[in-house]
Design a protein around this motif. Structure first.
Motif, PDB file in Angstrom:
ATOM      1  N   GLN A  40       0.372  -1.018   0.230  1.00  0.00           N
ATOM      2  CA  GLN A  40      -0.254   0.115   0.051  1.00  0.00           C
ATOM      3  C   GLN A  40       0.739   0.837   0.344  1.00  0.00           C
ATOM      4  N   LEU A  41       1.678   1.122   0.982  1.00  0.00           N
ATOM      5  CA  LEU A  41       2.908   2.348   0.617  1.00  0.00           C
ATOM      6  C   LEU A  41       3.445   2.755  -0.386  1.00  0.00           C
ATOM      7  N   ASP A  42       3.873   1.765  -0.995  1.00  0.00           N
ATOM      8  CA  ASP A  42       4.339   1.333  -2.454  1.00  0.00           C
ATOM      9  C   ASP A  42       3.983   2.271  -3.445  1.00  0.00           C
ATOM     10  N   GLU A  43       2.680   2.027  -3.416  1.00  0.00           N
ATOM     11  CA  GLU A  43       1.548   2.379  -4.560  1.00  0.00           C
ATOM     12  C   GLU A  43       0.942   4.206  -4.384  1.00  0.00           C
ATOM     13  N   GLU A  44       1.029   4.064  -2.637  1.00  0.00           N
ATOM     14  CA  GLU A  44       0.820   6.069  -2.389  1.00  0.00           C
ATOM     15  C   GLU A  44       2.467   6.732  -2.985  1.00  0.00           C
ATOM     16  N   LEU A  45       3.500   6.027  -2.341  1.00  0.00           N
ATOM     17  CA  LEU A  45       4.212   6.991  -3.088  1.00  0.00           C
ATOM     18  C   LEU A  45       4.569   7.117  -4.750  1.00  0.00           C
ATOM     19  N   ARG A  46       3.860   6.030  -5.493  1.00  0.00           N
ATOM     20  CA  ARG A  46       3.755   6.465  -6.981  1.00  0.00           C
ATOM     21  C   ARG A  46       2.777   6.517  -7.179  1.00  0.00           C
ATOM     22  N   LEU A  47       1.448   7.007  -6.230  1.00  0.00           N
ATOM     23  CA  LEU A  47       1.043   7.838  -6.476  1.00  0.00           C
ATOM     24  C   LEU A  47       1.535   9.768  -6.145  1.00  0.00           C
ATOM     25  N   PHE A  48       1.831   9.547  -4.791  1.00  0.00           N
ATOM     26  CA  PHE A  48       3.125  10.871  -4.953  1.00  0.00           C
ATOM     27  C   PHE A  48       4.061  11.226  -6.307  1.00  0.00           C
ATOM     28  N   TYR A  49       4.878  10.497  -6.303  1.00  0.00           N
ATOM     29  CA  TYR A  49       5.482  10.155  -8.026  1.00  0.00           C
ATOM     30  C   TYR A  49       4.517  10.950  -9.573  1.00  0.00           C
ATOM     31  N   VAL A  50       3.763  10.480  -9.065  1.00  0.00           N
ATOM     32  CA  VAL A  50       2.858  10.771 -10.148  1.00  0.00           C
ATOM     33  C   VAL A  50       2.249  12.272  -9.840  1.00  0.00           C
ATOM     34  N   ALA A  51       1.872  12.931  -9.046  1.00  0.00           N
ATOM     35  CA  ALA A  51       1.925  13.995  -8.995  1.00  0.00           C
ATOM     36  C   ALA A  51       2.623  14.754  -9.389  1.00  0.00           C
ATOM     37  N   LEU A  52       3.651  15.253  -8.585  1.00  0.00           N
ATOM     38  CA  LEU A  52       4.959  15.721  -9.210  1.00  0.00           C
ATOM     39  C   LEU A  52       5.649  15.752  -9.985  1.00  0.00           C
ATOM     40  N   THR A  53       5.723  14.136 -11.174  1.00  0.00           N
ATOM     41  CA  THR A  53       5.465  14.554 -13.051  1.00  0.00           C
ATOM     42  C   THR A  53       4.721  15.136 -13.458  1.00  0.00           C
ATOM     43  N   ARG A  54       3.818  15.743 -13.481  1.00  0.00           N
ATOM     44  CA  ARG A  54       2.498  16.250 -14.109  1.00  0.00           C
ATOM     45  C   ARG A  54       3.780  17.827 -14.080  1.00  0.00           C
ATOM     46  N   ALA A  55       4.372  18.266 -13.523  1.00  0.00           N
ATOM     47  CA  ALA A  55       5.182  20.058 -14.017  1.00  0.00           C
ATOM     48  C   ALA A  55       5.851  19.766 -14.689  1.00  0.00           C
ATOM     49  N   ARG A  56       5.907  20.669 -15.947  1.00  0.00           N
ATOM     50  CA  ARG A  56       6.894  21.377 -16.327  1.00  0.00           C
ATOM     51  C   ARG A  56       7.495  22.058 -16.005  1.00  0.00           C
ATOM     52  N   THR A  57       7.400  23.019 -15.555  1.00  0.00           N
ATOM     53  CA  THR A  57       8.307  24.444 -15.229  1.00  0.00           C
ATOM     54  C   THR A  57       8.263  24.785 -13.707  1.00  0.00           C
ATOM     55  N   TRP A  58       7.308  24.660 -13.370  1.00  0.00           N
ATOM     56  CA  TRP A  58       7.472  24.947 -11.389  1.00  0.00           C
ATOM     57  C   TRP A  58       6.899  23.836 -10.916  1.00  0.00           C
ATOM     58  N   LEU A  59       7.334  23.542  -9.819  1.00  0.00           N
ATOM     59  CA  LEU A  59       6.441  22.427  -8.992  1.00  0.00           C
ATOM     60  C   LEU A  59       5.997  22.781  -7.372  1.00  0.00           C
ATOM     61  N   THR A  60       5.689  23.197  -6.560  1.00  0.00           N
ATOM     62  CA  THR A  60       5.597  23.691  -5.407  1.00  0.00           C
ATOM     63  C   THR A  60       4.388  22.668  -4.882  1.00  0.00           C
ATOM     64  N   VAL A  61       4.803  22.096  -3.558  1.00  0.00           N
ATOM     65  CA  VAL A  61       4.581  20.960  -2.602  1.00  0.00           C
ATOM     66  C   VAL A  61       4.373  21.699  -1.653  1.00  0.00           C
ATOM     67  N   THR A  62       2.995  21.276  -0.318  1.00  0.00           N
ATOM     68  CA  THR A  62       2.537  22.747  -0.042  1.00  0.00           C
ATOM     69  C   THR A  62       1.874  21.259   1.537  1.00  0.00           C
ATOM     70  N   TYR A  63       2.228  22.086   2.517  1.00  0.00           N
ATOM     71  CA  TYR A  63       1.446  20.945   3.642  1.00  0.00           C
ATOM     72  C   TYR A  63       1.402  21.956   5.374  1.00  0.00           C
ATOM     73  N   PRO A  64       0.025  21.706   6.186  1.00  0.00           N
ATOM     74  CA  PRO A  64      -0.385  22.807   7.025  1.00  0.00           C
ATOM     75  C   PRO A  64       0.139  22.572   8.062  1.00  0.00           C
ATOM     76  N   ARG A  65       0.896  22.955   8.897  1.00  0.00           N
ATOM     77  CA  ARG A  65       2.032  22.492  10.291  1.00  0.00           C
ATOM     78  C   ARG A  65       0.337  21.938  10.896  1.00  0.00           C
ATOM     79  N   TYR A  66      -1.062  23.267  11.292  1.00  0.00           N
ATOM     80  CA  TYR A  66      -2.535  22.650  12.183  1.00  0.00           C
ATOM     81  C   TYR A  66      -3.213  22.420  11.010  1.00  0.00           C
ATOM     82  N   ARG A  67      -3.881  21.751  11.557  1.00  0.00           N
ATOM     83  CA  ARG A  67      -5.345  21.106  10.904  1.00  0.00           C
ATOM     84  C   ARG A  67      -6.723  21.212  11.760  1.00  0.00           C
ATOM     85  N   SER A  68      -7.576  21.913  11.085  1.00  0.00           N
ATOM     86  CA  SER A  68      -8.497  21.709  12.456  1.00  0.00           C
ATOM     87  C   SER A  68      -9.290  20.051  12.022  1.00  0.00           C
TER      88      SER A  68
END
Length: 730
Positions: free
Chosen positions: A671-699
């Motif tokens: 399962q973790l391998d597939e989630e890693l591949r999914l993350f990789y697919v997201a990142l490789t959609r970018a041609r010129t600018w790639l940004t990854v964001t995350y919240p430090r706190y979440r409601s």
């Protein structure tokens, strides 16, 4: 996740035979043909959801090259001088089994098109080449490229050779459509009536709900799974090849107390489908596999094709793998293309094992890696190459950038999801001011609800956007109403379609609709019995008109597809205005469906197309030029719906443990391998600018203090990989 470089995957052979899914009328360039008996010579997201128009002059990406910009061949006999070395190896390979590991943005479609054209030049009759893709639109696009290459080759070759007829004779289609086509032409050998109709996912759910109610399963156990869960469980079980109890234990452990009820439900489901002559998606593969094992039909189908080419092989399931092994037992003439690093559809039954084990199944297979990337900048590829190396098993590859320069990807830490939304929209607006159209920007996320804060901020700042990953056009209620008329005419035993139609009338509910349809089934599908049906007084005035319409639709010879749709629209349009909000937009949708019907010569082909490869939205009916002219809008999409697409600027949000990887997919290494591949697919959609964001706190309503929890950055970005990003606080 332990890093482990894959050795050369052991040959695994599987040929996915895909036959033209529909009998579409000839298009200017490419015609998808239906399977026929062999002669003596021995069946999410729009394909172009975002424009790929060049940027305005103010935007200066490092290099303009991209996968589809790779030069086209214009040399005699389908020359390969414009291809890179790896692509040339693919094109010039002979007939022994071939596995192409095509990394993201490496020109896979161009390469596959050139290989198909080369096979024709080398003597393979075009009508004996089978091209299997995962959508009709993909097949059409690829075959258009084949035709273009062949046409250019003909223009440089006085004789023209075998390329001339390629554009009209190469076979193309999807697994399910091919199965449907073969079962209609050859299925009688295993007891199949070729007049069957096909249930889509929601139709399957509805039939399961009817049976769930008949068997009183929810009365015995109030917590018995709902129809959607039952459908997903049944489909996963069929595609897994496991026994029901083993599959439930592995994938639906919370359903173990209901195992006996599920077994009764699925037995009744199989019997009801058989008696009503309806197939669901899984049946098309299951019975195609059985058909290939039939002593007469199996050899007949195998002899039909000399060459089989399969796209997106990493997305195939175990039954499709069995079909391929039966279709090409020794692998001769078999070419499969895919990328194990982009295998992300296990929830649909796909398994990465098919591509990883291909070399083991076919010991004489050749493996060629496409690693020259024409999409992304070098800094983006440095990061994504390092990220995917964390997978526990896979083909070792290193994507090389054809573009020079570029900015490093950005990692943005935000105070909470609302600060994250503001920061994301700030960047989007800044890119737009710098000349990057909104349509060339995308925000990607693991689950649909992850984008809610971003959507609120976009609405507040009046930034237009389209969101993908939800309801498809063909799943809309008014569309299903129209289609139900045609399906009932095609197969009067279709319980789900009949009940849907009867419930359109005032005073007819679920129970009454089922009772009327059971009368039709008891009469062997004779719709004449509707004249004797006792209907409510409110329904009586329109009942005779309804019966007359069904008589017109079932007449032999029947009217054209558009003629039938016109007849249905005359009856249905007043009901749409009475029954639904925004009726004029819905009527416009139905008229666009009529336009699609103009392409088909018969009703069964039209219904198969609409069920097996439905448009995602009305935009799918538009030409590419018309889509380019759409109002500029940002793209919001789940990562699964974004696969195969690209944008100049991509932002991946909520990159937290529990976000990606999903909290539901952290129990096993697979399962973790597939989630890693999914993350990789997201990142490789970018041609010129790639940004990854995350919240430090979440409601969070589950949080123990202050209504907030404290998520951690995704485990897929450890410190050694974060050095490849430019990290900032929002």
């Amino acid at each position: 996740m332990a890093k482990k470089k894959a050795t050369e995957p052991r040959p695994k052979a599987k040929v996915t035979a895909k036959v033209a899914e529909t009998k579409a009328k000839p298009e200017p360039k490419v015609q998808l043909k239906g399977l026929v008996e062999p002669k003596a010579h021995g069946q999410n997201f729009p394909a172009k959801a975002t424009s790929r128009a060049t940027l305005r002059a103010s935007v200066k990406p490092a290099v303009k090259a991209r996968a589809e910009d790779a030069p086209q061949v214009a040399s005699t006999k389908v020359g390969t001088s414009v291809l890179n070395d790896s692509q040339r190896k693919v094109v010039e390979h002979g007939r022994s089994p071939l596995l192409i590991i095509a990394g993201a943005g490496t020109g896979k479609t161009l390469t596959l098109a050139h290989r198909t054209a080369r096979l024709i030049v080398d003597g393979a009759p075009p009508d004996r080449i089978l091209l299997l893709t995962f959508s009709r639109r993909s097949a059409e696009s690829l075959l258009q490229r084949v035709a273009q290459i062949c046409n250019e080759s003909v223009s440089n070759d006085a004789e023209g050779g075998a390329c001339a007829p390629a554009r009209t004779k190469v076979w193309g289609g999807t697994f399910h459509a091919t199965g449907a086509r073969l079962l209609r032409s050859q299925g009688a050998r295993i007891g199949i009536d070729p007049r069957f109709t096909i249930l889509d996912q929601s139709d399957s759910e509805d039939l399961l709900e009817v049976l769930r109610t008949e068997l009183r399963l929810a009365e015995v156990r109030k917590d018995f799974p709902k129809k959607g869960t039952c459908q997903g469980l049944h489909s996963g079980w069929i595609n897994s090849g496991l026994k029901l109890d083993a599959f439930v234990n592995a994938s639906f452990p919370w359903c173990k107390p209901h195992l006996d009820g599920l077994r009764k439900l699925f037995e009744a489901y199989a019997e009801r489908k058989r008696s009503q002559n309806v197939f669901d998606f899984d049946d098309l593969l299951l019975f195609w596999n059985r058909l290939l094992a039939e002593p007469v039909a199996g050899p007949l189908i195998r002899k039909r094709f000399d060459c089989v080419l399969v796209d997106e092989y990493q997305d195939t399931n175990p039954i499709q793998s069995q079909i391929l092994r039966q279709l090409c037992p020794d692998g001769q003439g078999l070419t499969v293309v895919g990328d194990d690093a982009q295998s992300i559809y296990s929830f649909r039954g796909a398994t990465v094992r098919n591509i990883l084990d291909f070399p083991k199944q076919f010991p004489d297979a050749t493996v060629v890696r496409l690693e020259d990337n024409y999409r992304s900048t070098a800094p983006i590829l440095d990061a994504t190459n390092t990220i995917i190396r964390q997978v526990s098993e896979g083909f070792a590859k290193e994507l090389r950038a054809s573009r020079t320069g570029g900015q490093p990807p950005q990692l943005l830490a935000c105070a909470d999801e609302y600060a994250e939304a503001r920061a994301v929209v700030d960047r989007i607006v800044r890119h737009q001011k710098d000349g990057v159209p909104l349509r060339q920007q995308a925000v990607l996320f693991r689950a649909s609800h992850h984008s809610l804060a971003v959507e609120m901020e976009l609405a507040r700042r009046q930034v237009p956007f389209h969101k993908y990953g939800g309801l498809k056009f063909a799943d809309a209620a008014h569309v299903k109403d129209l289609v139900a008329f045609l399906r009932l005419a095609e197969n009067p035993m279709d319980l789900v379609s009949g009940m849907r139609l009867f419930k359109l009338f005032p005073g007819i509910g679920q129970k009454k609709a089922q009772g009327i349809m059971e009368e039709v089934i008891a009469a062997g599908g004779g719709l004449e019995c509707l004249a004797r049906s006792k209907v409510p007084a409110a329904t009586a005035p329109s009942w005779d008109t309804f019966r007359s319409l069904l008589g017109t639709l079932t007449r032999t010879p029947s009217p054209s597809v558009t003629g039938q749709i016109d007849q249905v629209l005359k009856f249905l349009t007043p009901l749409v205005r009475q029954k639904y909000d925004d009726p004029e937009q819905r009527i416009e949708d139905l008229n666009k469906l009529r336009g699609l019907g103009e392409r088909y010569e018969d009703r069964s082909a039209f219904l198969a197309e609409l069920t097996l490869d439905p448009p995602s939205s009305t935009r799918d009916f538009a030409t590419a030029g018309a889509r380019e002219g759409d109002k500029d809008a940002l793209v919001l999409s789940t990562i699964h719906s974004a696969k195969g697409l690209e944008w100049e600027a991509v932002t991946v949000i909520n990159a937290t443990d529990g976000g990606i990887p999903s909290a539901r997919s952290m129990e096993s290494a697979a399962q973790l391998d597939e989630e890693l591949r999914l993350f990789y697919v997201a990142l490789t959609r970018a041609r010129t600018w790639l940004t990854v964001t995350y919240p430090r706190y979440r409601s969070s309503p589950q949080a123990s203090w202050g209504g907030f929890d404290q998520p951690t950055l995704t485990r897929f970005l450890p410190a050694r990989i974060r050095r490849l990003f430019e990290s900032r606080n929002a």
